[in-house]
Design an enzyme around this catalytic site. Structure first.
Site, PDB file in Angstrom:
ATOM      1  N   TYR A 149      40.159  50.400  64.497  1.00 17.06           N
ATOM      2  CA  TYR A 149      40.586  51.083  65.520  1.00 17.06           C
ATOM      3  C   TYR A 149      40.229  51.168  66.859  1.00 17.06           C
ATOM      4  O   TYR A 149      40.118  52.060  67.717  1.00 17.06           O
ATOM      5  CB  TYR A 149      40.378  52.807  65.008  1.00 17.06           C
ATOM      6  CG  TYR A 149      40.932  52.960  63.675  1.00 17.06           C
ATOM      7  CD1 TYR A 149      41.622  52.194  62.810  1.00 17.06           C
ATOM      8  CD2 TYR A 149      40.975  54.468  63.290  1.00 17.06           C
ATOM      9  CE1 TYR A 149      42.274  52.535  61.693  1.00 17.06           C
ATOM     10  CE2 TYR A 149      41.314  54.519  61.910  1.00 17.06           C
ATOM     11  CZ  TYR A 149      42.216  53.865  61.228  1.00 17.06           C
ATOM     12  OH  TYR A 149      42.673  54.131  59.999  1.00 17.06           O
TER      13      TYR A 149
ATOM     14  N   LYS B  33      34.261  45.295  52.035  1.00 18.61           N
ATOM     15  CA  LYS B  33      35.227  44.316  51.587  1.00 18.61           C
ATOM     16  C   LYS B  33      34.382  43.035  51.796  1.00 18.61           C
ATOM     17  O   LYS B  33      35.340  42.088  52.160  1.00 18.61           O
ATOM     18  CB  LYS B  33      36.689  44.493  52.040  1.00 18.61           C
ATOM     19  CG  LYS B  33      37.662  43.686  51.044  1.00 18.61           C
ATOM     20  CD  LYS B  33      38.034  44.214  49.777  1.00 18.61           C
ATOM     21  CE  LYS B  33      38.998  43.194  49.171  1.00 18.61           C
ATOM     22  NZ  LYS B  33      39.077  43.390  47.670  1.00 18.61           N
TER      23      LYS B  33
ATOM     24  N   ASP C 298      38.519  48.616  47.305  1.00 12.35           N
ATOM     25  CA  ASP C 298      39.878  48.693  46.169  1.00 12.35           C
ATOM     26  C   ASP C 298      39.045  49.444  44.948  1.00 12.35           C
ATOM     27  O   ASP C 298      39.600  50.427  44.420  1.00 12.35           O
ATOM     28  CB  ASP C 298      40.377  47.351  46.275  1.00 12.35           C
ATOM     29  CG  ASP C 298      39.253  46.214  46.034  1.00 12.35           C
ATOM     30  OD1 ASP C 298      38.102  46.432  46.152  1.00 12.35           O
ATOM     31  OD2 ASP C 298      39.833  45.126  45.600  1.00 12.35           O
TER      32      ASP C 298
ATOM     33  N   ASP D  66      38.931  56.273  56.700  1.00 13.39           N
ATOM     34  CA  ASP D  66      39.878  56.998  56.843  1.00 13.39           C
ATOM     35  C   ASP D  66      40.807  57.066  55.657  1.00 13.39           C
ATOM     36  O   ASP D  66      41.222  58.191  55.098  1.00 13.39           O
ATOM     37  CB  ASP D  66      40.800  56.212  57.849  1.00 13.39           C
ATOM     38  CG  ASP D  66      42.072  57.141  58.528  1.00 13.39           C
ATOM     39  OD1 ASP D  66      42.027  58.250  58.132  1.00 13.39           O
ATOM     40  OD2 ASP D  66      42.949  56.624  59.421  1.00 13.39           O
TER      41      ASP D  66
ATOM     42  N   ASP E 278      41.191  60.543  52.995  1.00 16.75           N
ATOM     43  CA  ASP E 278      42.369  61.385  52.375  1.00 16.75           C
ATOM     44  C   ASP E 278      42.723  61.350  51.132  1.00 16.75           C
ATOM     45  O   ASP E 278      42.838  62.387  50.425  1.00 16.75           O
ATOM     46  CB  ASP E 278      43.537  60.824  53.212  1.00 16.75           C
ATOM     47  CG  ASP E 278      43.847  61.469  54.558  1.00 16.75           C
ATOM     48  OD1 ASP E 278      42.935  61.797  55.189  1.00 16.75           O
ATOM     49  OD2 ASP E 278      45.152  60.991  55.217  1.00 16.75           O
TER      50      ASP E 278
END
Ligand code: ATP
Length: 330
Positions: free
Chosen positions: A123, A169, A201, A225, A229
Site C-alpha cells: 500500500y 509468504k 494461504d 487487509d 475481512d
C-alpha cells in the site's frame, strides 16, 4: 479531560457515530468531544476532503472516533484522506479484534486479534509504467517489521495471550517476507510467548477450519487487509467488527465497514461495530470498566432479541441504541 475528535464522515457514518457517542456519554464524563469534518460531503461544503483544521484538531487529540467516508468515483486526483491521516499520524498498527459477540452471531468460533502493519507493504501507492507493464513498489522495512511485532507482543501480554502467529509468504517472497519472518522470531525470543508461523494461504483456510488455533496474528499490510475481512465475515459481518489504527502518540478508531450508500439515510445501519470501536477507544484511554459496561449492555440487548435488519431484526439504528442504553445498568 481527554480530547476525542469525532468525525462522522459520509453515509451511515453520520448515523452510527452519534449513536456510539450517545452510549459512551452515558458511562463517562471524562471525555471532551470535539466535532470535525472529513469526506465527500465535507468537500462539497468546504472544498476540502480533509480540511487543515481537522488535521490540526486530530494532532491535538488523544483519540479520534471516525465513521466512514464515501470514495468519489469520478475524481482521478482523489487521494484518500484516511490514508493521508494514517501516514500523517504514523498510525502504524491496524488492530482488529475478531470475536463472536454471542454464539448465535456469525459462523466462526474465533476469539483473536489481528495486528496488521499499516504503513508499508503493497500500500505504498507508488506505481510506475515500464513498457506495457505497471510496476508497484512494495516496501518492507526492518524498522516497520520490528515495531509491528513489538506492538503485537505487548498487546498479547496485556491481553494475557499465549501465542502469536506470524503470517507471511516467505516461501515465495523470500527477501521481504523473509525479513519480516526473521524479525518476528528475533523479537519473540525471550518474550515468554509461543512463536508460530503460517503461510498466508494456509492461514486463510485455517481461520475457517481451525479457528481456535489463533489468539493473535501479526502480518503485513495486504495479507492483514484480506484476512481481517475474512475474520470479520466469520464473526457476524461488517456491522459487528471494530478497528483501531494505533501510533506512538495518536489513535483513530473506526468501524470496519464503509459508508454503505445503499442503506444510508434509511436509519437501518447496525451501530454495533462503531459502539465496539468506541469501547476499543475507551480501553486505549484507560477507561476499561466503562468499556466493559457497554459491551455487557450490547450482549444483553442481543440476548433479548434486539437487533437491526442486517442481523435479522427490525430495530432501527436509534431504537437499537436506545435498547443498549437501557441495559447499561442491568
Ligand atoms: P464504501 O464505498 O463507503 O466502502 P460500500 O457499500 O462499498 O461503501 P460498505 O459500506 O462496507 O461498502 O458496505 C458493504 C455492504 O455491507 C453494503 O451492502 C452495506 O449495506 C452493508 N453494511 C455495511 N455496514 C453496515 C452496517 N453497519 N449495518 C448494516 N449493513 C451494513
Amino acid at each position: 479531560m481527554r480530547k476525542v475528535v469525532v468525525i462522522k464522515g459520509d453515509g451511515i457514518g453520520k448515523e452510527v457515530i452519534p449513536e456510539a457517542v450517545r452510549v459512551i456519554r452515558q458511562v463517562t464524563d471524562k471525555l471532551e468531544w470535539i466535532p470535525a469534518h472529513m469526506g465527500l460531503e465535507c468537500n462539497a461544503i468546504y472544498g476540502w476532503y480533509l480540511p487543515p483544521r481537522t488535521i490540526e484538531l486530530v494532532h491535538e487529540s488523544d483519540a479520534v472516533l471516525f465513521g466512514a467516508i464515501t470514495t468519489p468515483i469520478a475524481d482521478p486526483n482523489y487521494r484518500s484522506p484516511l490514508l493521508f491521516l494514517r501516514r500523517e499520524l504514523d498510525l502504524y498498527a491496524n488492530v482488529r479484534p475478531a470475536k463472536k459477540l454471542l454464539p448465535n452471531i456469525g459462523v466462526g468460533d474465533l476469539d483473536m486479534v489481528l495486528v496488521r502493519e499499516n504503513t508499508e507493504g503493497m500500500y505504498t501507492g507508488i506505481e510506475r509504467e515500464e513498457g506495457d507493464a505497471i510496476i508497484l513498489e512494495r516496501k518492507v522495512s526492518e524498522k516497520a517489521c520490528r515495531r509491528i511485532v513489538r506492538y503485537a507482543i505487548s498487546l498479547s501480554k496485556r491481553r494475557g495471550l499465549k501465542r502469536i502467529h506470524c503470517v507471511h509468504k516467505a516461501n515465495v517472497i523470500r527477501r521481504s517476507d523473509g525479513l519480516f519472518r526473521r524479525v518476528f522470531f528475533e523479537e519473540m525470543e525471550g518474550s515468554g510467548l509461543e512463536a508460530r508461523e503460517m503461510l498466508v494461504d494456509a492461514a486463510a483456510a485455517a481461520l475457517i477450519t481451525k479457528p481456535k488455533e489463533f489468539q493473535c496474528i501479526v502480518t503485513l499490510n495486504l495479507y492483514g487487509d484480506i484476512l481481517s475481512d475474512e475474520a470479520a465475515a466469520l464473526v457476524g459481518g461488517l456491522g459487528f467488527t471494530p478497528c483501531g489504527n494505533i501510533g506512538e502518540r495518536h489513535a483513530v478508531f473506526e468501524p470496519c465497514h464503509g459508508s454503505a450508500p445503499d442503506i444510508a439515510g434509511k436509519g437501518m445501519a447496525n451501530p454495533t461495530a462503531t459502539i465496539l470501536s468506541g469501547t476499543m477507544m475507551l480501553r486505549h484511554l484507560g477507561l476499561c470498566q466503562e468499556a466493559e459496561r457497554i459491551e455487557g449492555a450490547l450482549k444483553r440487548a442481543y440476548l433479548d432479541g434486539v437487533s437491526t435488519p442486517d442481523a435479522g431484526g427490525h430495530y432501527s439504528t436509534v431504537a437499537f441504541t436506545d435498547e443498549v442504553v437501557r441495559r447499561l445498568d442491568a
